[in-house]
Design an enzyme around this catalytic site. Structure first.
Site, mmCIF file in Angstrom:
data_model
loop_
_atom_site.group_PDB
_atom_site.id
_atom_site.type_symbol
_atom_site.label_atom_id
_atom_site.label_comp_id
_atom_site.label_asym_id
_atom_site.label_seq_id
_atom_site.Cartn_x
_atom_site.Cartn_y
_atom_site.Cartn_z
ATOM 1 N N ASP A 103 0.947 -1.118 0.003
ATOM 2 C CA ASP A 103 -0.005 -0.011 0.211
ATOM 3 C C ASP A 103 0.840 1.234 0.045
ATOM 4 O OD1 ASP A 103 0.588 -0.426 2.760
ATOM 5 O OD2 ASP A 103 -0.806 0.863 3.436
ATOM 6 N N GLU A 164 0.136 -1.393 5.843
ATOM 7 C CA GLU A 164 1.300 -0.647 6.746
ATOM 8 C C GLU A 164 1.295 0.735 7.013
ATOM 9 O OE1 GLU A 164 4.998 1.032 8.020
ATOM 10 O OE2 GLU A 164 4.000 1.463 6.079
#
Length: 403
Positions: A103, A164
Protein backbone atom coordinates in the site's frame (compact mmCIF):
# COMPACT_ATOMS: atom_id res chain seq x y z
CA UNK A 1 36.24 -4.21 -1.33
CA UNK A 2 37.05 -7.60 0.21
CA UNK A 3 37.21 -10.86 -1.69
CA UNK A 4 33.78 -12.50 -1.89
CA UNK A 5 33.22 -16.24 -1.74
CA UNK A 6 32.18 -17.97 -5.00
CA UNK A 7 28.58 -18.26 -3.76
CA UNK A 8 28.53 -14.59 -2.77
CA UNK A 9 29.91 -13.58 -6.16
CA UNK A 10 27.28 -15.68 -7.96
CA UNK A 11 24.57 -13.88 -5.99
CA UNK A 12 26.02 -10.45 -6.75
CA UNK A 13 26.30 -11.24 -10.45
CA UNK A 14 22.69 -12.46 -10.64
CA UNK A 15 21.15 -9.05 -9.85
CA UNK A 16 19.52 -7.46 -12.91
CA UNK A 17 18.82 -3.77 -12.38
CA UNK A 18 16.90 -3.25 -15.62
CA UNK A 19 14.47 -6.03 -14.74
CA UNK A 20 13.98 -4.49 -11.30
CA UNK A 21 13.34 -1.05 -12.78
CA UNK A 22 10.73 -2.49 -15.13
CA UNK A 23 8.96 -4.02 -12.12
CA UNK A 24 8.96 -0.74 -10.24
CA UNK A 25 7.56 1.14 -13.22
CA UNK A 26 4.78 -1.40 -13.68
CA UNK A 27 3.89 -1.61 -9.99
CA UNK A 28 4.02 2.15 -9.38
CA UNK A 29 1.54 2.65 -12.22
CA UNK A 30 -1.04 0.81 -10.09
CA UNK A 31 -2.70 2.96 -7.47
CA UNK A 32 -2.61 0.90 -4.28
CA UNK A 33 -3.58 3.45 -1.68
CA UNK A 34 -4.38 1.79 1.64
CA UNK A 35 -8.15 2.26 1.16
CA UNK A 36 -8.24 1.50 -2.58
CA UNK A 37 -9.36 -2.13 -2.34
CA UNK A 38 -9.58 -2.60 -6.11
CA UNK A 39 -6.05 -1.28 -6.58
CA UNK A 40 -4.75 -3.42 -3.73
CA UNK A 41 -6.33 -6.49 -5.33
CA UNK A 42 -4.59 -5.70 -8.61
CA UNK A 43 -1.30 -5.10 -6.84
CA UNK A 44 -1.57 -8.32 -4.82
CA UNK A 45 -2.18 -10.30 -8.00
CA UNK A 46 0.87 -8.71 -9.65
CA UNK A 47 3.03 -9.55 -6.67
CA UNK A 48 1.73 -13.10 -6.44
CA UNK A 49 2.79 -13.65 -10.05
CA UNK A 50 6.21 -12.09 -9.51
CA UNK A 51 7.00 -14.00 -6.29
CA UNK A 52 5.99 -17.28 -7.88
CA UNK A 53 9.54 -17.22 -9.28
CA UNK A 54 10.71 -18.33 -5.83
CA UNK A 55 10.71 -22.05 -4.92
CA UNK A 56 7.86 -21.90 -2.43
CA UNK A 57 4.13 -21.55 -1.96
CA UNK A 58 2.39 -18.24 -2.65
CA UNK A 59 -0.94 -17.34 -1.04
CA UNK A 60 -3.14 -14.33 -0.39
CA UNK A 61 -4.28 -14.10 3.24
CA UNK A 62 -7.55 -12.48 4.25
CA UNK A 63 -7.17 -9.44 6.54
CA UNK A 64 -8.11 -9.63 10.20
CA UNK A 65 -11.20 -7.68 11.24
CA UNK A 66 -10.58 -4.04 12.09
CA UNK A 67 -12.94 -1.38 13.42
CA UNK A 68 -12.73 2.39 13.41
CA UNK A 69 -14.67 5.29 14.88
CA UNK A 70 -16.69 7.30 12.38
CA UNK A 71 -17.07 11.11 12.64
CA UNK A 72 -20.50 10.40 14.16
CA UNK A 73 -18.88 8.41 16.97
CA UNK A 74 -19.97 4.97 15.79
CA UNK A 75 -17.57 2.02 15.84
CA UNK A 76 -17.75 0.47 12.40
CA UNK A 77 -15.90 -2.26 10.47
CA UNK A 78 -13.11 -1.06 8.22
CA UNK A 79 -12.27 -3.08 5.10
CA UNK A 80 -8.68 -3.95 4.19
CA UNK A 81 -6.92 -5.67 1.32
CA UNK A 82 -5.44 -9.16 1.38
CA UNK A 83 -1.81 -9.80 2.34
CA UNK A 84 0.75 -11.74 0.28
CA UNK A 85 2.49 -14.65 2.00
CA UNK A 86 5.32 -16.70 0.50
CA UNK A 87 6.71 -19.73 2.34
CA UNK A 88 10.00 -21.28 1.21
CA UNK A 89 11.38 -24.42 2.86
CA UNK A 90 9.24 -24.13 6.00
CA UNK A 91 10.95 -27.12 7.64
CA UNK A 92 14.47 -25.65 7.37
CA UNK A 93 16.29 -25.25 10.71
CA UNK A 94 17.37 -21.67 9.93
CA UNK A 95 14.62 -19.35 8.72
CA UNK A 96 14.34 -15.62 8.08
CA UNK A 97 11.41 -13.23 7.69
CA UNK A 98 11.34 -10.62 4.95
CA UNK A 99 8.56 -8.05 4.98
CA UNK A 100 7.23 -5.21 2.88
CA UNK A 101 3.99 -3.43 2.10
CA UNK A 102 2.07 -3.00 -1.12
CA UNK A 103 0.00 0.00 0.00
CA UNK A 104 0.89 3.65 -0.45
CA UNK A 105 -0.38 6.86 1.13
CA UNK A 106 -1.85 8.12 -2.16
CA UNK A 107 -5.59 7.40 -2.61
CA UNK A 108 -7.20 6.78 -5.98
CA UNK A 109 -8.35 10.40 -6.24
CA UNK A 110 -4.95 11.91 -5.38
CA UNK A 111 -3.36 14.07 -8.06
CA UNK A 112 -0.04 12.19 -7.79
CA UNK A 113 -0.50 9.15 -10.05
CA UNK A 114 2.16 9.32 -12.78
CA UNK A 115 5.85 8.55 -13.15
CA UNK A 116 8.30 11.22 -14.27
CA UNK A 117 12.04 11.11 -14.89
CA UNK A 118 13.78 14.00 -13.11
CA UNK A 119 17.15 12.97 -14.54
CA UNK A 120 18.76 9.79 -15.82
CA UNK A 121 19.02 8.32 -12.31
CA UNK A 122 16.01 9.85 -10.52
CA UNK A 123 12.48 8.55 -10.98
CA UNK A 124 9.61 10.50 -9.42
CA UNK A 125 6.39 8.63 -8.77
CA UNK A 126 3.92 7.37 -6.17
CA UNK A 127 5.43 4.57 -4.11
CA UNK A 128 8.63 4.25 -6.14
CA UNK A 129 10.68 4.47 -2.93
CA UNK A 130 8.05 3.63 -0.33
CA UNK A 131 8.05 0.87 -1.17
CA UNK A 132 7.55 -0.67 -4.56
CA UNK A 133 11.23 -0.17 -5.16
CA UNK A 134 11.87 -1.98 -1.89
CA UNK A 135 9.73 -4.95 -2.94
CA UNK A 136 11.73 -5.20 -6.18
CA UNK A 137 14.94 -5.18 -4.10
CA UNK A 138 13.60 -7.93 -1.84
CA UNK A 139 12.60 -10.21 -4.71
CA UNK A 140 15.85 -9.67 -6.62
CA UNK A 141 17.89 -10.43 -3.49
CA UNK A 142 16.01 -13.67 -2.82
CA UNK A 143 16.34 -14.78 -6.43
CA UNK A 144 20.08 -14.06 -6.21
CA UNK A 145 20.40 -16.08 -3.00
CA UNK A 146 18.56 -18.98 -4.61
CA UNK A 147 20.81 -18.75 -7.68
CA UNK A 148 23.85 -18.90 -5.41
CA UNK A 149 22.66 -22.20 -3.93
CA UNK A 150 21.34 -21.34 -0.48
CA UNK A 151 20.78 -24.97 0.48
CA UNK A 152 17.98 -26.90 2.15
CA UNK A 153 19.07 -25.83 5.65
CA UNK A 154 17.82 -22.31 4.96
CA UNK A 155 14.24 -21.16 4.51
CA UNK A 156 12.21 -18.00 4.79
CA UNK A 157 8.80 -16.36 4.82
CA UNK A 158 7.94 -13.29 2.77
CA UNK A 159 5.04 -11.17 4.04
CA UNK A 160 3.86 -8.17 2.04
CA UNK A 161 0.90 -6.57 3.76
CA UNK A 162 -1.72 -4.19 2.43
CA UNK A 163 -2.03 -1.85 5.41
CA UNK A 164 1.38 -0.79 6.72
CA UNK A 165 0.72 2.86 5.93
CA UNK A 166 -2.38 2.81 8.16
CA UNK A 167 -0.83 0.95 11.08
CA UNK A 168 -0.90 -2.74 10.03
CA UNK A 169 -3.98 -3.34 12.16
CA UNK A 170 -5.30 -6.11 9.89
CA UNK A 171 -1.89 -7.78 9.58
CA UNK A 172 -0.26 -7.39 13.00
CA UNK A 173 -1.27 -10.87 14.15
CA UNK A 174 0.06 -12.31 10.89
CA UNK A 175 3.37 -10.47 11.38
CA UNK A 176 3.64 -11.84 14.92
CA UNK A 177 2.87 -15.38 13.80
CA UNK A 178 5.43 -15.26 10.99
CA UNK A 179 8.13 -13.70 13.17
CA UNK A 180 7.95 -16.60 15.63
CA UNK A 181 11.08 -18.73 15.53
CA UNK A 182 12.92 -16.63 12.93
CA UNK A 183 16.64 -16.06 13.29
CA UNK A 184 16.41 -12.53 11.90
CA UNK A 185 14.25 -10.27 9.75
CA UNK A 186 14.75 -7.75 6.98
CA UNK A 187 12.15 -5.14 6.07
CA UNK A 188 12.30 -3.10 2.88
CA UNK A 189 11.38 0.44 3.84
CA UNK A 190 13.53 3.01 2.01
CA UNK A 191 16.79 4.02 3.62
CA UNK A 192 16.58 6.62 6.37
CA UNK A 193 18.67 9.05 4.29
CA UNK A 194 19.37 9.29 0.56
CA UNK A 195 22.98 8.21 1.22
CA UNK A 196 21.79 4.75 2.29
CA UNK A 197 21.87 5.22 6.07
CA UNK A 198 19.77 2.63 7.89
CA UNK A 199 17.14 3.43 10.52
CA UNK A 200 18.22 2.24 13.96
CA UNK A 201 16.08 2.62 17.06
CA UNK A 202 12.50 3.78 16.56
CA UNK A 203 9.83 5.03 18.97
CA UNK A 204 6.49 3.31 19.29
CA UNK A 205 3.21 4.72 18.03
CA UNK A 206 -0.37 4.68 19.20
CA UNK A 207 -3.39 6.06 17.38
CA UNK A 208 -6.56 6.81 19.31
CA UNK A 209 -10.05 8.10 18.58
CA UNK A 210 -11.58 9.54 21.74
CA UNK A 211 -15.33 10.07 21.59
CA UNK A 212 -16.82 12.73 23.87
CA UNK A 213 -20.58 12.78 24.39
CA UNK A 214 -22.17 15.74 26.13
CA UNK A 215 -25.66 17.23 26.08
CA UNK A 216 -27.17 19.58 23.53
CA UNK A 217 -29.03 22.73 24.51
CA UNK A 218 -30.01 26.08 23.03
CA UNK A 219 -26.94 28.31 22.95
CA UNK A 220 -28.98 31.41 23.80
CA UNK A 221 -31.91 30.33 25.97
CA UNK A 222 -30.39 27.69 28.26
CA UNK A 223 -26.71 27.05 27.49
CA UNK A 224 -26.13 26.14 31.14
CA UNK A 225 -28.20 23.00 30.62
CA UNK A 226 -25.83 21.79 27.89
CA UNK A 227 -22.56 19.93 28.13
CA UNK A 228 -20.26 21.08 25.35
CA UNK A 229 -18.53 18.02 23.90
CA UNK A 230 -16.43 20.12 21.51
CA UNK A 231 -14.99 22.19 24.34
CA UNK A 232 -14.28 19.05 26.35
CA UNK A 233 -12.49 17.44 23.38
CA UNK A 234 -10.48 20.62 22.83
CA UNK A 235 -9.54 20.73 26.51
CA UNK A 236 -8.38 17.11 26.28
CA UNK A 237 -6.31 17.94 23.20
CA UNK A 238 -4.64 20.83 25.01
CA UNK A 239 -3.92 18.75 28.13
CA UNK A 240 -2.48 15.91 26.06
CA UNK A 241 -0.23 18.28 24.13
CA UNK A 242 0.91 19.91 27.37
CA UNK A 243 1.99 16.46 28.62
CA UNK A 244 4.47 16.08 25.75
CA UNK A 245 8.03 15.62 26.99
CA UNK A 246 11.34 14.07 25.96
CA UNK A 247 10.50 10.42 25.38
CA UNK A 248 6.86 11.05 24.48
CA UNK A 249 5.61 12.94 21.44
CA UNK A 250 1.90 13.79 21.40
CA UNK A 251 0.03 15.06 18.34
CA UNK A 252 -3.67 15.91 18.66
CA UNK A 253 -4.48 15.82 14.95
CA UNK A 254 -8.20 16.39 14.39
CA UNK A 255 -11.55 16.95 16.08
CA UNK A 256 -14.72 15.77 14.35
CA UNK A 257 -17.93 17.29 15.66
CA UNK A 258 -19.69 20.53 16.33
CA UNK A 259 -23.09 21.85 15.32
CA UNK A 260 -24.89 25.07 14.49
CA UNK A 261 -23.80 28.24 16.22
CA UNK A 262 -27.00 28.27 18.24
CA UNK A 263 -26.65 24.69 19.56
CA UNK A 264 -24.39 23.42 22.31
CA UNK A 265 -22.62 20.47 20.57
CA UNK A 266 -23.18 17.10 22.21
CA UNK A 267 -20.61 15.05 20.24
CA UNK A 268 -16.94 15.35 19.32
CA UNK A 269 -14.28 12.82 18.32
CA UNK A 270 -10.64 13.66 19.00
CA UNK A 271 -7.97 11.90 16.91
CA UNK A 272 -4.55 11.79 18.53
CA UNK A 273 -1.19 10.09 17.95
CA UNK A 274 1.32 9.36 20.72
CA UNK A 275 4.89 8.20 20.13
CA UNK A 276 6.69 6.79 23.20
CA UNK A 277 10.45 6.31 22.90
CA UNK A 278 10.78 3.32 25.24
CA UNK A 279 8.53 0.62 26.70
CA UNK A 280 8.48 2.58 29.97
CA UNK A 281 7.40 5.68 28.09
CA UNK A 282 4.56 3.64 26.55
CA UNK A 283 3.43 2.50 29.98
CA UNK A 284 3.40 6.10 31.18
CA UNK A 285 1.49 7.16 28.05
CA UNK A 286 -1.21 4.59 28.79
CA UNK A 287 -1.56 5.96 32.30
CA UNK A 288 -1.67 9.50 30.93
CA UNK A 289 -4.52 8.65 28.55
CA UNK A 290 -6.49 6.96 31.33
CA UNK A 291 -6.01 9.79 33.81
CA UNK A 292 -6.73 12.63 31.39
CA UNK A 293 -9.85 11.09 29.86
CA UNK A 294 -11.18 10.43 33.35
CA UNK A 295 -10.42 14.01 34.41
CA UNK A 296 -12.14 15.44 31.33
CA UNK A 297 -15.23 13.33 31.96
CA UNK A 298 -15.44 14.65 35.54
CA UNK A 299 -14.52 18.28 34.86
CA UNK A 300 -16.92 18.68 31.93
CA UNK A 301 -19.65 16.27 33.06
CA UNK A 302 -19.40 14.32 29.80
CA UNK A 303 -18.95 10.68 28.75
CA UNK A 304 -15.61 9.75 27.22
CA UNK A 305 -14.88 6.54 25.26
CA UNK A 306 -11.46 5.67 23.85
CA UNK A 307 -10.82 3.48 20.80
CA UNK A 308 -7.35 2.55 19.57
CA UNK A 309 -4.06 1.05 20.69
CA UNK A 310 -0.30 1.29 20.66
CA UNK A 311 -0.03 -0.81 17.51
CA UNK A 312 3.68 -0.08 17.06
CA UNK A 313 5.80 -0.94 20.12
CA UNK A 314 9.06 0.98 20.64
CA UNK A 315 12.04 -0.57 18.85
CA UNK A 316 15.30 -0.22 20.79
CA UNK A 317 18.59 -1.67 19.51
CA UNK A 318 19.28 -4.70 21.70
CA UNK A 319 22.48 -6.81 21.47
CA UNK A 320 21.08 -9.18 18.83
CA UNK A 321 19.87 -6.28 16.71
CA UNK A 322 23.28 -4.61 17.08
CA UNK A 323 24.92 -7.78 15.71
CA UNK A 324 22.57 -7.81 12.73
CA UNK A 325 23.29 -4.14 12.00
CA UNK A 326 27.02 -4.86 12.19
CA UNK A 327 26.64 -7.77 9.76
CA UNK A 328 24.71 -5.67 7.24
CA UNK A 329 27.09 -2.75 7.54
CA UNK A 330 30.09 -5.05 7.04
CA UNK A 331 28.42 -6.57 3.99
CA UNK A 332 28.02 -3.03 2.70
CA UNK A 333 31.69 -2.27 3.32
CA UNK A 334 32.66 -5.42 1.43
CA UNK A 335 30.63 -4.12 -1.51
CA UNK A 336 32.35 -0.74 -1.33
CA UNK A 337 29.41 0.96 0.40
CA UNK A 338 29.76 3.16 3.48
CA UNK A 339 26.59 2.32 5.43
CA UNK A 340 25.75 3.33 8.99
CA UNK A 341 22.58 3.66 11.00
CA UNK A 342 20.85 6.37 13.03
CA UNK A 343 17.81 6.60 15.27
CA UNK A 344 14.65 7.91 13.65
CA UNK A 345 11.23 9.18 14.69
CA UNK A 346 9.29 7.09 12.19
CA UNK A 347 7.67 3.70 12.77
CA UNK A 348 7.03 0.65 10.60
CA UNK A 349 6.49 -3.11 10.72
CA UNK A 350 10.04 -3.43 12.03
CA UNK A 351 8.65 -2.23 15.38
CA UNK A 352 6.23 -5.15 15.49
CA UNK A 353 8.89 -7.67 14.49
CA UNK A 354 11.37 -6.43 17.09
CA UNK A 355 8.66 -6.72 19.76
CA UNK A 356 8.62 -10.46 19.02
CA UNK A 357 12.28 -10.71 20.06
CA UNK A 358 13.56 -11.03 16.48
CA UNK A 359 16.47 -8.81 15.38
CA UNK A 360 15.48 -6.70 12.39
CA UNK A 361 16.95 -4.15 10.02
CA UNK A 362 13.93 -2.42 8.54
CA UNK A 363 15.36 -0.03 5.93
CA UNK A 364 16.85 -2.46 3.43
CA UNK A 365 14.97 -0.83 0.56
CA UNK A 366 16.07 1.71 -2.00
CA UNK A 367 17.74 5.05 -1.65
CA UNK A 368 15.42 7.93 -2.40
CA UNK A 369 13.47 10.57 -0.57
CA UNK A 370 10.51 12.93 -0.14
CA UNK A 371 8.29 9.96 0.64
CA UNK A 372 4.61 10.59 1.42
CA UNK A 373 4.65 13.60 -0.92
CA UNK A 374 4.27 14.22 -4.64
CA UNK A 375 8.03 14.80 -4.75
CA UNK A 376 8.79 11.16 -3.83
CA UNK A 377 11.74 9.84 -5.81
CA UNK A 378 13.84 6.73 -6.34
CA UNK A 379 17.57 6.75 -7.09
CA UNK A 380 17.62 4.03 -9.74
CA UNK A 381 21.22 2.92 -9.19
CA UNK A 382 20.23 1.92 -5.66
CA UNK A 383 18.06 -0.93 -6.97
CA UNK A 384 21.00 -3.21 -7.80
CA UNK A 385 23.10 -1.78 -4.98
CA UNK A 386 20.56 -2.64 -2.27
CA UNK A 387 19.64 -6.00 -3.80
CA UNK A 388 23.32 -6.99 -3.65
CA UNK A 389 23.52 -5.73 -0.07
CA UNK A 390 20.54 -7.87 0.93
CA UNK A 391 21.75 -10.96 -0.91
CA UNK A 392 25.19 -10.75 0.67
CA UNK A 393 23.72 -10.12 4.14
CA UNK A 394 21.40 -13.12 3.82
CA UNK A 395 24.21 -15.39 2.67
CA UNK A 396 26.31 -14.34 5.64
CA UNK A 397 23.46 -14.93 8.08
CA UNK A 398 23.20 -18.42 6.58
CA UNK A 399 26.95 -18.92 6.74
CA UNK A 400 27.17 -18.16 10.44
CA UNK A 401 23.97 -20.01 11.34
CA UNK A 402 22.00 -16.95 12.42
CA UNK A 403 22.78 -13.68 14.18
Amino acid sequence: MSILSPAEQRAIDHVDQQAMLAQVERWAAINSGSRNLAGLTQMADELATAFAALPGSVSLVEPAEVTAVSPSGEVQPLAHGRHLLVEVRPEAPLRLLLTGHMDTVFPADHSFQRLKWLDANTLNGPGVADMKGGIAVMLAALRAVEAAGAGDAFGYDVLINSDEEVGSLSSSALIEARAAGKAAALTYEPSALPDGTLAGARPGSGNFSITVRGKSAHAGRNPEDGRNALVAAADLAVRLKAAMRPGLSVNPAKIDGGSGNNVVPDLAVLRVNLRPKTPQDETEARILLHDLTWAIAVDHDVTVDMHGSFARPPKPIDPKAAKLFALVEQAGADLGLAIGHRDTGGVCDGNNIAACGVPVVDTMGVRGGSIHSDAEYLLVDSLAERARLSALSILRIIGQGGV
